[in-house]
Design an enzyme around this catalytic site. Structure first.
Site, PDB file in Angstrom:
ATOM      1  N   CYS A 129      46.720   4.170   9.066  1.00  0.00           N
ATOM      2  CA  CYS A 129      45.775   4.621  10.080  1.00  0.00           C
ATOM      3  C   CYS A 129      44.388   4.548   9.452  1.00  0.00           C
ATOM      4  O   CYS A 129      44.107   5.274   8.492  1.00  0.00           O
ATOM      5  CB  CYS A 129      46.124   6.056  10.465  1.00  0.00           C
ATOM      6  N   HIS A 131      46.396   0.114  15.699  1.00  0.00           N
ATOM      7  CA  HIS A 131      46.876  -0.145  17.059  1.00  0.00           C
ATOM      8  C   HIS A 131      46.452  -1.541  17.551  1.00  0.00           C
ATOM      9  O   HIS A 131      47.067  -2.080  18.467  1.00  0.00           O
ATOM     10  CB  HIS A 131      46.307   0.884  18.044  1.00  0.00           C
TER      11      HIS A 131
HETATM   12  N1  DGL Z   1      45.889   3.853  14.484  1.00  0.00           N
HETATM   13  C1  DGL Z   1      44.755   4.615  14.087  1.00  0.00           C
HETATM   14  C2  DGL Z   1      43.775   3.813  13.242  1.00  0.00           C
HETATM   15  O1  DGL Z   1      44.152   2.915  12.589  1.00  0.00           O
HETATM   16  C3  DGL Z   1      43.928   5.249  15.141  1.00  0.00           C
HETATM   17  C4  DGL Z   1      44.476   5.882  16.309  1.00  0.00           C
HETATM   18  C5  DGL Z   1      43.841   7.200  16.655  1.00  0.00           C
HETATM   19  O2  DGL Z   1      42.708   7.296  17.119  1.00  0.00           O
HETATM   20  O3  DGL Z   1      44.541   8.151  16.446  1.00  0.00           O
HETATM   21  O4  DGL Z   1      42.615   4.060  13.212  1.00  0.00           O
END
Ligand code: DGL
Length: 271
Positions: free
Chosen positions: A73, A188
């Site tokens: 993330c 994402h």
């Molecule tokens: N998947 C997360 C990222 O790589 C973000 C998603 C979120 O805002 O929670 O930043």
């Protein structure tokens, strides 16, 4: 050699795009994945909150006697990566530095675009690393707060008008500016790969931050002699913090393969 599992966490399901890369690059490794589906998105929250959530996510994973962690993330890595790396005594790999390094090596016209959540873009981590690695490069960053909710709600395919309009609105300044490299600074966004690459055109190289995080972890495990020594047969167990209904279907899309193991719900506030 070390047969213990690798822990991976994300605010939601996006981190599964990094798990997919791990499964491809390190098929003999066992993985424990935690998706904080009850508190997604992190990208609209403050640095203190994201740090608190990241510590809880890591504390949960630590129960499994893991040998390393991937912060799948960008938002959590930006807000908490450097801090938790000092606090926990095991290798912790994020997505930011690996993806920024590939972008700095890839650009030919020194114009690099970065897209991410509001928290990732506000913190300016990508710019700072790219400038350190390639001072002559210019970086333009755009926060795309609506993309995570769209993806989490299965809206990411070409031909989906809402997705195409919103993505186009975010990307227009980057396309007009003429970047030749675009960092998908959120795990994402690989789900939106076809929509983004169709909009940006064939001359723009897209960087998948989840893939680069997986590569970085593979390198770290190799150097520290922590690989399992197996060529295949790794299993992945899944945990989420909200009701797991619909998880299997969504996760198979993110992973591009069937989910073979049960998913379990846990109470993340206990950690
Ligand atoms: N998947 C997360 C990222 O790589 C973000 C998603 C979120 O805002 O929670 O930043």
């Amino acid at each position: 050699m070390d047969k213990r599992p690798i822990g991976v966490f994300d605010s939601g399901l996006g981190g599964l795009t990094a798990v997919r890369q791990l499964m491809e690059q390190l098929p003999g490794e066992d993985i424990i994945f935690f998706g904080d589906t009850s508190r997604v998105p992190y990208g609209t929250r403050s640095q203190e909150t994201i740090l608190k959530y990241s510590r809880q996510d890591i504390n949960f994973l630590m129960q499994f006697d893991i040998k390393a962690i991937v912060i799948a993330c960008n938002t959590a890595d930006t807000a908490a990566g450097a801090i938790v790396q000092r606090e926990y005594d095991l290798p912790i790999c994020g997505a930011l530095r690996p993806a920024a390094s590939v972008a700095a090596r890839t650009t030919k016209n020194n114009r690099i675009g970065v897209i991410g959540t509001s928290a990732t873009i506000r913190a300016g981590g990508y710019e700072a690393i790219i400038r350190e690695l390639r001072p002559e490069a210019q970086v333009k960053s755009v926060a795309c707060p609506l993309l995570v909710p769209l993806v989490e709600n299965h809206r990411y395919q070409r031909g989906d008008r809402a997705v195409e309009i919103i993505t186009g609105e975010y990307l227009e300044p980057l396309r007009d500016w003429g970047c030749d490299t675009l960092v998908l600074g959120c795990t994402h966004y690989p789900l939106l790969w076809d929509v983004i690459s169709a909009y940006m055109g064939p001359d723009v190289t897209l960087i998948n931050s989840g893939r680069e995080a997986a590569r970085a972890l593979a390198g770290t495990l190799r150097e520290a002699d922590l690989l399992s020594g197996r060529d295949g047969g790794g299993v992945c167990r899944y945990y989420v913090s909200d009701a797991p209904e619909g998880f299997v279907e969504m996760a198979s899309l993110f992973l591009q393969r069937p989910v073979e193991h049960q998913v379990e719900q846990i109470d993340i506030e206990r950690y």
